[in-house]
Design a protein around this motif. Structure first.
Motif, PDB file in Angstrom:
ATOM      1  N   GLU A   1      -7.606   7.917 -12.462  1.00 31.09           N
ATOM      2  CA  GLU A   1      -7.663   6.507 -12.098  1.00 31.09           C
ATOM      3  C   GLU A   1      -8.974   5.928 -12.609  1.00 31.09           C
ATOM      4  OE1 GLU A   1      -6.711   5.797  -8.008  1.00 31.09           O
ATOM      5  OE2 GLU A   1      -7.047   3.647  -8.159  1.00 31.09           O
ATOM      6  N   GLN A   2      -8.953   4.672 -13.066  1.00 34.18           N
ATOM      7  CA  GLN A   2     -10.216   4.009 -13.390  1.00 34.18           C
ATOM      8  C   GLN A   2     -10.106   2.532 -13.138  1.00 34.18           C
ATOM      9  OE1 GLN A   2     -11.534   3.748 -17.489  1.00 34.18           O
ATOM     10  NE2 GLN A   2      -9.608   4.592 -18.240  1.00 34.18           N
TER      11      GLN A   2
ATOM     12  N   ASP B   1     -20.759  -0.299 -11.806  1.00 35.87           N
ATOM     13  CA  ASP B   1     -19.835  -1.427 -11.874  1.00 35.87           C
ATOM     14  C   ASP B   1     -18.394  -0.920 -11.951  1.00 35.87           C
ATOM     15  OD1 ASP B   1     -21.973  -3.394 -12.318  1.00 35.87           O
ATOM     16  OD2 ASP B   1     -22.159  -2.440 -14.279  1.00 35.87           O
ATOM     17  N   ARG B   2     -18.240   0.170 -12.689  1.00 35.64           N
ATOM     18  CA  ARG B   2     -16.898   0.705 -12.918  1.00 35.64           C
ATOM     19  C   ARG B   2     -16.862   2.169 -12.567  1.00 35.64           C
ATOM     20  NH1 ARG B   2     -15.983  -0.029 -18.966  1.00 35.64           N
ATOM     21  NH2 ARG B   2     -14.262   1.362 -18.485  1.00 35.64           N
TER      22      ARG B   2
ATOM     23  N   GLY C   1     -10.778  -9.555  -6.150  1.00 35.33           N
ATOM     24  CA  GLY C   1     -10.552  -8.476  -7.115  1.00 35.33           C
ATOM     25  C   GLY C   1     -10.808  -7.111  -6.522  1.00 35.33           C
ATOM     26  N   ASN C   2     -11.000  -7.079  -5.210  1.00 34.02           N
ATOM     27  CA  ASN C   2     -11.285  -5.833  -4.524  1.00 34.02           C
ATOM     28  C   ASN C   2      -9.995  -5.058  -4.245  1.00 34.02           C
ATOM     29  OD1 ASN C   2     -11.972  -4.984  -1.183  1.00 34.02           O
ATOM     30  ND2 ASN C   2     -12.971  -3.980  -2.899  1.00 34.02           N
ATOM     31  N   TYR C   3      -8.915  -5.780  -3.978  1.00 33.31           N
ATOM     32  CA  TYR C   3      -7.595  -5.156  -3.849  1.00 33.31           C
ATOM     33  C   TYR C   3      -6.771  -5.549  -5.070  1.00 33.31           C
ATOM     34  CZ  TYR C   3      -7.926  -3.866   1.153  1.00 33.31           C
ATOM     35  OH  TYR C   3      -8.249  -3.308   2.350  1.00 33.31           O
TER      36      TYR C   3
ATOM     37  N   ILE D   1     -16.353  -8.570 -13.211  1.00 36.71           N
ATOM     38  CA  ILE D   1     -17.806  -8.473 -13.033  1.00 36.71           C
ATOM     39  C   ILE D   1     -18.459  -9.798 -13.440  1.00 36.71           C
ATOM     40  CG2 ILE D   1     -19.906  -7.320 -13.878  1.00 36.71           C
ATOM     41  CD1 ILE D   1     -18.028  -4.782 -14.287  1.00 36.71           C
TER      42      ILE D   1
ATOM     43  N   LEU E   1     -12.600  -1.188 -11.519  1.00 36.82           N
ATOM     44  CA  LEU E   1     -13.774  -1.729 -10.849  1.00 36.82           C
ATOM     45  C   LEU E   1     -14.132  -0.803  -9.674  1.00 36.82           C
ATOM     46  CD1 LEU E   1     -15.119  -4.531 -11.341  1.00 36.82           C
ATOM     47  CD2 LEU E   1     -13.669  -5.386  -9.501  1.00 36.82           C
TER      48      LEU E   1
ATOM     49  N   PRO F   1     -12.027  -4.817 -15.728  1.00 39.77           N
ATOM     50  CA  PRO F   1     -13.188  -4.801 -14.832  1.00 39.77           C
ATOM     51  C   PRO F   1     -14.309  -5.731 -15.291  1.00 39.77           C
ATOM     52  CG  PRO F   1     -12.392  -2.570 -15.129  1.00 39.77           C
ATOM     53  CD  PRO F   1     -11.563  -3.454 -16.018  1.00 39.77           C
TER      54      PRO F   1
ATOM     55  N   ASP G   1     -15.526  -1.041  -6.629  1.00 42.27           N
ATOM     56  CA  ASP G   1     -15.119  -1.313  -5.245  1.00 42.27           C
ATOM     57  C   ASP G   1     -13.610  -1.344  -5.098  1.00 42.27           C
ATOM     58  OD1 ASP G   1     -14.643  -4.621  -4.979  1.00 42.27           O
ATOM     59  OD2 ASP G   1     -15.997  -4.015  -6.562  1.00 42.27           O
ATOM     60  N   GLN G   2     -12.899  -1.695  -6.207  1.00 43.09           N
ATOM     61  CA  GLN G   2     -11.443  -1.694  -6.110  1.00 43.09           C
ATOM     62  C   GLN G   2     -10.897  -0.268  -6.045  1.00 43.09           C
ATOM     63  OE1 GLN G   2      -8.346  -0.894  -8.316  1.00 43.09           O
ATOM     64  NE2 GLN G   2      -8.497  -2.866  -9.345  1.00 43.09           N
TER      65      GLN G   2
ATOM     66  N   GLN H   1      -5.268   4.018  -5.820  1.00 47.12           N
ATOM     67  CA  GLN H   1      -3.837   4.104  -6.096  1.00 47.12           C
ATOM     68  C   GLN H   1      -3.350   5.547  -6.221  1.00 47.12           C
ATOM     69  OE1 GLN H   1      -2.060   1.018  -6.509  1.00 47.12           O
ATOM     70  NE2 GLN H   1      -4.016   0.237  -5.727  1.00 47.12           N
TER      71      GLN H   1
ATOM     72  N   SER I   1     -10.740   9.237   1.485  1.00 41.49           N
ATOM     73  CA  SER I   1     -10.519   9.459   2.912  1.00 41.49           C
ATOM     74  C   SER I   1     -11.257  10.690   3.418  1.00 41.49           C
ATOM     75  CB  SER I   1      -9.022   9.582   3.204  1.00 41.49           C
ATOM     76  OG  SER I   1      -8.529  10.753   2.580  1.00 41.49           O
TER      77      SER I   1
ATOM     78  N   HIS J   1      -0.436   7.935   0.034  1.00 42.16           N
ATOM     79  CA  HIS J   1      -0.105   9.278  -0.435  1.00 42.16           C
ATOM     80  C   HIS J   1      -0.532  10.355   0.547  1.00 42.16           C
ATOM     81  CE1 HIS J   1       1.306   7.985  -4.355  1.00 42.16           C
ATOM     82  NE2 HIS J   1       0.266   7.178  -4.422  1.00 42.16           N
ATOM     83  N   THR J   2      -1.585  10.057   1.320  1.00 44.23           N
ATOM     84  CA  THR J   2      -2.038  11.081   2.274  1.00 44.23           C
ATOM     85  C   THR J   2      -1.135  11.124   3.497  1.00 44.23           C
ATOM     86  OG1 THR J   2      -3.579   9.474   3.194  1.00 44.23           O
ATOM     87  CG2 THR J   2      -4.470  11.033   1.592  1.00 44.23           C
TER      88      THR J   2
ATOM     89  N   GLN K   1      -7.128   8.737  -3.226  1.00 43.28           N
ATOM     90  CA  GLN K   1      -6.973   8.441  -1.797  1.00 43.28           C
ATOM     91  C   GLN K   1      -7.521   9.587  -0.956  1.00 43.28           C
ATOM     92  OE1 GLN K   1      -2.978   7.188  -0.775  1.00 43.28           O
ATOM     93  NE2 GLN K   1      -3.152   5.343  -2.037  1.00 43.28           N
TER      94      GLN K   1
ATOM     95  N   PHE L   1       0.853  -1.185   0.000  1.00 38.37           N
ATOM     96  CA  PHE L   1       0.000   0.000   0.000  1.00 38.37           C
ATOM     97  C   PHE L   1       0.890   1.236   0.000  1.00 38.37           C
ATOM     98  CE2 PHE L   1      -2.682  -3.200   2.123  1.00 38.37           C
ATOM     99  CZ  PHE L   1      -3.803  -3.121   1.327  1.00 38.37           C
TER     100      PHE L   1
ATOM    101  N   VAL M   1     -28.558  -1.358  -0.959  1.00 33.32           N
ATOM    102  CA  VAL M   1     -29.310  -0.114  -1.138  1.00 33.32           C
ATOM    103  C   VAL M   1     -30.337  -0.041  -0.011  1.00 33.32           C
ATOM    104  CG1 VAL M   1     -30.852   1.189  -2.644  1.00 33.32           C
ATOM    105  CG2 VAL M   1     -29.052  -0.203  -3.646  1.00 33.32           C
TER     106      VAL M   1
ATOM    107  N   ASP N   1     -11.801   0.975  -2.483  1.00 29.79           N
ATOM    108  CA  ASP N   1     -11.193   0.296  -1.335  1.00 29.79           C
ATOM    109  C   ASP N   1      -9.671   0.211  -1.416  1.00 29.79           C
ATOM    110  OD1 ASP N   1     -13.693  -0.063  -0.259  1.00 29.79           O
ATOM    111  OD2 ASP N   1     -13.952  -2.091  -1.057  1.00 29.79           O
ATOM    112  N   ASP N   2      -9.130   0.301  -2.621  1.00 33.84           N
ATOM    113  CA  ASP N   2      -7.671   0.225  -2.774  1.00 33.84           C
ATOM    114  C   ASP N   2      -7.229   1.285  -3.778  1.00 33.84           C
ATOM    115  OD1 ASP N   2      -5.051  -0.618  -2.616  1.00 33.84           O
ATOM    116  OD2 ASP N   2      -5.330  -2.417  -3.843  1.00 33.84           O
TER     117      ASP N   2
ATOM    118  N   ARG O   1      -9.433 -10.393  -0.207  1.00 31.28           N
ATOM    119  CA  ARG O   1      -9.858  -9.257  -1.027  1.00 31.28           C
ATOM    120  C   ARG O   1      -9.129  -9.236  -2.373  1.00 31.28           C
ATOM    121  NH1 ARG O   1     -11.417  -4.011   1.454  1.00 31.28           N
ATOM    122  NH2 ARG O   1     -12.808  -4.484   3.179  1.00 31.28           N
TER     123      ARG O   1
ATOM    124  N   ARG P   1     -20.957   3.561  -5.429  1.00 30.17           N
ATOM    125  CA  ARG P   1     -20.673   2.240  -4.874  1.00 30.17           C
ATOM    126  C   ARG P   1     -21.877   1.313  -5.066  1.00 30.17           C
ATOM    127  NH1 ARG P   1     -17.070  -0.440  -1.415  1.00 30.17           N
ATOM    128  NH2 ARG P   1     -16.021   1.352  -0.528  1.00 30.17           N
ATOM    129  N   LEU P   2     -23.064   1.864  -4.909  1.00 25.11           N
ATOM    130  CA  LEU P   2     -24.267   1.036  -5.015  1.00 25.11           C
ATOM    131  C   LEU P   2     -24.757   0.868  -6.453  1.00 25.11           C
ATOM    132  CD1 LEU P   2     -26.132   2.346  -1.865  1.00 25.11           C
ATOM    133  CD2 LEU P   2     -25.052   0.122  -2.139  1.00 25.11           C
TER     134      LEU P   2
END
Lengths: 225, 258
Positions: free
Chosen positions: B232-233, B220-221, A56-58, A81, B235, A77, B237-238, B244, B253, A14-15, B249, A11, A98, B241-242, A52, B216-217
């Motif tokens: 940045e582009q 998809d992308r 594919g979340n991380y 999906i 998925l 992506p 949730d990626q 870059q 945050s 940057h902040t 960020q 990770f 939702v 949640d992560d 994660r 988020r809800l």
């Protein structure tokens, strides 16, 4: 079905002045169809991070992750999906929906996304909700108003309503009482019997002993700070 | 999976004099995908949406859309009548302010029926039946069909605008802050409605918003924009949640948790 080879994760914050935290290196494991593998290791060792990354979340910063025939690390992506829709299921510890959508629809949604007719999707959602002991009078309400244990069971119902060939389970038996815990363990056993490859985090040791065939300790993948 | 993107955006740029509206924007949108565009005010997201939807003329780049009639076509090279026809058939645009997308002096049924007439429907009974059906789908009672939109609440107006846009069965919907300016409780209902419609109709959508909870809800992308460019582009949730990029960020945050 699930293969992890020499995976790395870091990770860059940057902040916080661009600090780089290398949290994982050399992570490797595999899960075969019909097998349930437990990730073990102390809190903070990287169990959830690895899950994660498989989901594919991380992002994966090195190595390869494959689920079925999809290379998750570096996938477009739309490939992820499609993978999540049909092949890879995930039961997280948190319910994210939702607001104001009825529980029955929350559970039926993965089936609707697969193009299954609404009547059948609702019927299967009702079956699994009955199985995890969510009383019918709650089905028309949003799960956001439910207790922790009830929300967890809605998550479980959503995670088992479609027979995903690969499943990730993050503490599926946490915050459940004895009889509901038994229901979840039998759902896992049934998924294994039909050939699902399951990777899970179980702090509940006896649950782990009951359904898991092997353990993988992630401590060896962690990078010392 | 489909082999042809529904929309290919290639190197879109638009400047206002010396100031950059957006620059070097490229992405593919696939059938059935919902893409969110986020970024702070002035990041170029509305300019980009305007360029994609044909409301603004970009200085550079191509927008290729897979039309029902003729397959992939460069939208920017189309004649004005062709583009207008596209905007009434394959495309739809949902404005943040329902007043920009509705005719306030025309009845609710008329607002929906007008779109049908614009693509050639002439039979009054059928138009009215279809309008009634669509009002039902967006949860507006049939007995309100002859009321004018100004007699509706903000949430109802927004739902009416969605009905007006979707009645002709578009394949791609552009939305500019569709839940902006609505109560949170009304937002949730609208989000649920949009998700259901997207799934049932197999719609693709490009949604501009500054609300990360909404993307988020719904999306998809996700595309994150800053100073007119995509930083940045990926998925949804990626990216959330992560993240870059330093800006993503910061954006993630900065969200207040409830």
């Amino acid at each position: 079905m699930i293969a992890v080879q020499d995976v790395e994760k870091r990770f860059t914050l940057h902040t916080q002045g661009g600090a780089v935290l290398q949290v994982m290196a050399g992570a490797s494991l595999s899960v075969a169809p019909g097998e349930c593998v437990a990730l073990i290791g102390a809190s903070g060792a990287g169990k959830s991070t690895l899950m994660r990354m498989i989901w594919g979340n991380y992002r994966t910063d090195g190595g390869l992750i494959r689920v079925g025939d999809v290379h998750v690390s570096g996938a477009e992506p739309r490939a992820i999906i499609a993978l999540r829709r049909a092949t890879l299921g995930y039961v997280s510890q948190f319910l994210r929906v939702v607001p104001r959508v009825p529980t029955l629809e929350v559970v039926a949604e993965p089936l609707l996304a697969l193009g299954i007719y609404e009547a059948e999707a609702r019927e299967r959602a009702a079956e699994i909700l009955t199985r995890v002991n969510i009383p019918e009078r709650l089905w028309s309400l949003s799960p956001t108003t439910f207790s922790g244990g009830e929300q967890q069971r809605v998550n479980i119902a959503r995670g088992f309503v479609h027979h995903w060939p690969a499943l990730l389970l993050d503490e599926p038996t946490a915050s459940l009482d004895g009889s509901n815990r038994a229901v979840v363990l039998s759902l896992i056993a049934e998924a294994k019997a039909r050939g699902a490859a399951i990777l899970g985090i179980f702090h509940d040791e006896s649950a782990r002993a009951q359904v898991c065939d092997r353990e993988v300790d992630v401590t060896s993948f962690a990078v010392a700070p | 999976m489909s082999a042809t993107p529904l929309l290919t955006v290639d190197g879109i740029g638009k400047s206002y004099g010396a100031r950059i509206g957006c620059a070097d924007v490229s992405f593919d949108l696939w059938p059935g995908e919902v893409m969110g565009i986020v970024g702070e005010s002035g990041s170029g997201k509305s300019t980009l949406l305007g360029c994609l939807a044909g409301h603004l003329t970009p200085d550079t780049g191509h927008v290729i859309f897979d039309t029902t009639a003729d397959g992939p076509r460069d939208v920017l090279a189309m004649s004005e009548p062709e583009r207008r026809m596209l905007a009434r058939t394959d495309w739809a645009f949902v404005h943040q302010n329902p007043r920009d997308g509705l005719r306030m002096g025309v009845s609710a049924g008329g607002n929906v029926g007008e779109r049908l007439m614009a693509v050639g429907a002439r039979h009054y009974g059928q138009i009215r039946d279809q309008a009634t059906e669509w009002l039902g789908r967006v949860e507006i009672n049939a007995d309100r069909i002859d009321d004018k939109p100004r007699q509706f609440s903000g949430g109802m107006q927004q739902r009416l605008q969605i009905a007006r846009n979707l009645v002709t069965g578009p394949r791609l919907v552009f939305m500019d802050e569709p839940t902006g300016g609505l109560d949170v409780s009304v937002q949730a209902r609208l989000l649920d409605l949009l998700r259901g419609l997207v799934r049932r109709m197999g719609l693709s959508a490009v949604i501009v918003t500054h609300d990360l909870a909404v993307v988020r809800l719904l999306a998809d992308r996700l595309v994150v924009m800053k100073d007119g460019r995509i930083v940045e582009q990926g998925l949804t949730d990626q990216v959330l949640d992560d993240p870059q990029h330093p800006y993503t960020q910061l954006l993630v945050s900065s969200v207040l948790q409830v």
